[in-house]
Design an enzyme around this catalytic site. Structure first.
Site, PDB file in Angstrom:
ATOM      1  N   GLY A  10       0.846  -1.196   0.000  1.00 27.25           N
ATOM      2  CA  GLY A  10       0.000   0.000   0.000  1.00 27.25           C
ATOM      3  C   GLY A  10       0.879   1.242   0.000  1.00 27.25           C
ATOM      4  N   THR A 125       4.886   2.322   5.971  1.00 27.81           N
ATOM      5  CA  THR A 125       3.483   1.915   6.114  1.00 27.81           C
ATOM      6  C   THR A 125       2.793   2.919   7.021  1.00 27.81           C
ATOM      7  OG1 THR A 125       1.913   0.371   7.128  1.00 27.81           O
ATOM      8  CG2 THR A 125       4.155   0.207   7.901  1.00 27.81           C
ATOM      9  N   ILE A 126       1.591   3.306   6.652  1.00 30.69           N
ATOM     10  CA  ILE A 126       0.858   4.191   7.549  1.00 30.69           C
ATOM     11  C   ILE A 126       0.508   3.447   8.841  1.00 30.69           C
ATOM     12  CG2 ILE A 126      -0.116   5.661   5.745  1.00 30.69           C
ATOM     13  CD1 ILE A 126      -2.829   4.200   6.257  1.00 30.69           C
ATOM     14  N   ASP A 127       0.503   2.104   8.783  1.00 29.82           N
ATOM     15  CA  ASP A 127       0.078   1.320   9.953  1.00 29.82           C
ATOM     16  C   ASP A 127       1.089   1.354  11.103  1.00 29.82           C
ATOM     17  OD1 ASP A 127      -2.064   0.700   8.406  1.00 29.82           O
ATOM     18  OD2 ASP A 127      -1.700  -1.451   8.307  1.00 29.82           O
ATOM     19  N   ARG A 162     -25.573  12.801  18.119  1.00 32.82           N
ATOM     20  CA  ARG A 162     -25.339  11.507  17.471  1.00 32.82           C
ATOM     21  C   ARG A 162     -24.100  10.797  18.015  1.00 32.82           C
ATOM     22  NH1 ARG A 162     -26.342  13.653  11.352  1.00 32.82           N
ATOM     23  NH2 ARG A 162     -28.543  13.111  11.233  1.00 32.82           N
ATOM     24  N   MET A 169      -7.697   2.982   8.969  1.00 36.36           N
ATOM     25  CA  MET A 169      -6.922   1.800   8.577  1.00 36.36           C
ATOM     26  C   MET A 169      -6.144   1.264   9.771  1.00 36.36           C
ATOM     27  SD  MET A 169      -5.605   2.221   4.707  1.00 36.36           S
ATOM     28  CE  MET A 169      -6.747   1.905   3.358  1.00 36.36           C
ATOM     29  N   GLY A 170      -5.606   0.097   9.599  1.00 34.93           N
ATOM     30  CA  GLY A 170      -4.876  -0.568  10.683  1.00 34.93           C
ATOM     31  C   GLY A 170      -5.276  -2.025  10.662  1.00 34.93           C
ATOM     32  N   VAL A 273      -8.225   7.702   2.243  1.00 30.44           N
ATOM     33  CA  VAL A 273      -7.964   9.143   2.450  1.00 30.44           C
ATOM     34  C   VAL A 273      -6.720   9.286   3.340  1.00 30.44           C
ATOM     35  CG1 VAL A 273      -8.869  11.206   3.593  1.00 30.44           C
ATOM     36  CG2 VAL A 273     -10.371   9.820   2.171  1.00 30.44           C
ATOM     37  N   ARG A 275      -4.115   7.587   3.325  1.00 25.34           N
ATOM     38  CA  ARG A 275      -2.868   7.280   2.616  1.00 25.34           C
ATOM     39  C   ARG A 275      -2.533   8.308   1.555  1.00 25.34           C
ATOM     40  NH1 ARG A 275      -3.337   1.007   1.416  1.00 25.34           N
ATOM     41  NH2 ARG A 275      -3.203   1.712  -0.727  1.00 25.34           N
TER      42      ARG A 275
HETATM   43  O1  F6P Z   1      -0.849  -1.865   4.799  1.00 26.14           O
HETATM   44  C1  F6P Z   1      -1.337  -0.590   4.835  1.00 26.14           C
HETATM   45  C2  F6P Z   1      -2.822  -0.548   4.603  1.00 26.14           C
HETATM   46  O2  F6P Z   1      -3.113   0.800   4.537  1.00 26.14           O
HETATM   47  C3  F6P Z   1      -3.666  -1.304   5.625  1.00 26.14           C
HETATM   48  O3  F6P Z   1      -3.976  -0.550   6.758  1.00 26.14           O
HETATM   49  C4  F6P Z   1      -4.898  -1.640   4.833  1.00 26.14           C
HETATM   50  O4  F6P Z   1      -5.559  -2.770   5.339  1.00 26.14           O
HETATM   51  C5  F6P Z   1      -4.360  -1.914   3.489  1.00 26.14           C
HETATM   52  O5  F6P Z   1      -3.195  -1.121   3.365  1.00 26.14           O
HETATM   53  C6  F6P Z   1      -5.344  -1.651   2.379  1.00 26.14           C
HETATM   54  O6  F6P Z   1      -4.691  -1.579   1.177  1.00 26.14           O
HETATM   55  P1  F6P Z   1      -5.288  -1.717  -0.295  1.00 26.14           P
HETATM   56  O7  F6P Z   1      -6.726  -1.364  -0.237  1.00 26.14           O
HETATM   57  O8  F6P Z   1      -4.474  -0.769  -1.095  1.00 26.14           O
HETATM   58  O9  F6P Z   1      -5.035  -3.124  -0.700  1.00 26.14           O
END
Ligand code: F6P
Length: 342
Positions: A10, A125-127, A162, A169-170, A273, A275
């Site tokens: 990603g 990785t953003i994760d 609400r 993500m994660g 968004v 990423r």
């Molecule tokens: O590995 C990074 C990440 O952003 C994860 O958090 C997410 O599950 C994944 O990539 C989704 O990636 P894609 O939709 O590009 O396959």
């Protein structure tokens, strides 16, 4: 030297800053020549290359994404994948390869190292779930984007009484959810590391509302899992590395919360968004330091290493060690976040 470079997995903000830094120092200081491989390992397998000179990398420091393109191709998924990779490296007379990626891309780099050891890895990785480095670039930017979104959702949640569920993500680790949840003042944070009980989540929200609050913010990592037998999640498709496509827990959670509590609930999925777009200043600096360290390692012939951030320093760690374990959220950090739940 002829140095190959690829970005796999990603994408994330800061990839272009690494490419620029490595090319700038590699060309200007060491006189090396670069070959860009398109779309991660796919480009090496399929022999898709592009020129990578100072001219091609001019102006890309603040640009999101990757000029090389990226994919989740795993050469070890096909019988002749690794052989084709080796053939391309040979044909292009590549002396060294800089692989920029997360657990999967660097896992391939580590495996390939047994046959062709001239590789240096750069963690992205953003994760933020790579264990050998304190931070990966991209994470800081995504936390800021998520925090901005939570701030915005706060005001509209308050106006309409609400509950807002924000899915971030994660996959294996809830770093983004935890950081953005703390920064954005979340009332509940759900992460893959701590299976959640939906009844407890609802009880927390109800307790909060009984104390006078008229809205709540729930931040959920896409990879969060319910305690077994408490809620069924939908399963998605599987990629080359065996990962299920995630995204969707936010909507299931929102409908459960609304049904169980009676509070009007909406969900927002931040997804990709997080990423996209320009990297934060922190990520630009980290990515630049990684790029410079990677080309220094190549120049010194210090292969089989991944560059990493340890405290204030950029260090090199064995690739094998870097991909052996994922870095999950520190329980002490999560405890800090939990002080504000309910
Ligand atoms: O590995 C990074 C990440 O952003 C994860 O958090 C997410 O599950 C994944 O990539 C989704 O990636 P894609 O939709 O590009 O396959």
């Amino acid at each position: 030297m002829r140095i190959g470079m690829l970005t796999g997995g990603g994408d994330c903000p800061g990839l272009n800053a690494v490419i620029r830094a490595a090319v700038r120092k590699g060309e200007d200081v060491y006189g090396h020549i670069f070959v860009g491989f398109r779309y991660g390992w796919r480009g090496v397998m399929e022999y898709e290359t592009m020129n990578l000179t100072r001219a091609e990398t001019r102006g890309i420091l603040p640009r999101g994404g990757t000029i090389l393109g990226s994919s989740r191709t795993n050469p070890y998924k096909s019988d002749d994948g690794a052989a084709r990779v080796l053939e391309t490296l040979h044909r292009e007379r590549i002396d060294a390869l800089i692989a920029i990626g997360g657990e999967d891309t660097l896992g391939v780099a580590n495996k390939l190292g047994a046959d062709w050891p001239h590789i240096v890895g750069v963690p992205k990785t953003i994760d933020n779930d790579l264990s050998a480095t304190d931070f990966t670039f991209g994470f800081n930017t995504s936390v800021q984007i998520a925090t901005d979104a939570i701030d915005r959702l706060h005001t509209t949640a308050e106006s309409h009484d609400r509950v807002m569920v924000v899915e971030v993500m994660g996959r294996h680790a809830g770093w983004i959810a935890t950081y953005a949840g703390i920064a954005g003042g979340a009332d509940v944070i759900l992460v893959p590391e701590e299976p959640f009980d939906i009844s407890e989540v609802c009880a927390n929200i109800q307790k909060r509302h009984q104390r006078g609050a008229n809205f709540s913010i729930v931040v959920v990592a896409e990879g969060a899992v319910p305690v077994e037998g408490t809620m069924t999640l939908q399963a998605g498709e599987v990629d080359d590395f065996g990962h299920v496509r995630l995204g969707g827990i936010g909507s299931q959670l929102a409908s459960e919360i609304e049904t169980r509590t009676g509070y009007e609930t909406r969900e927002t999925v931040l997804g990709h968004v997080l990423r996209g777009g320009t990297p934060s200043a922190f990520d630009r600096v980290l990515a630049t330091r990684f790029g410079v360290e990677a080309i220094d390692a190549v120049n010194e012939g210090d292969f089989g290493k991944m560059v990493a951030l340890r405290g204030p320093d950029i260090i090199r760690v064995p690739l094998e060690e870097a991909v052996s374990e994922l870095k999950t959220v520190d329980p002490k950090l999560f405890d800090t976040a939990a002080v504000f739940f309910g």
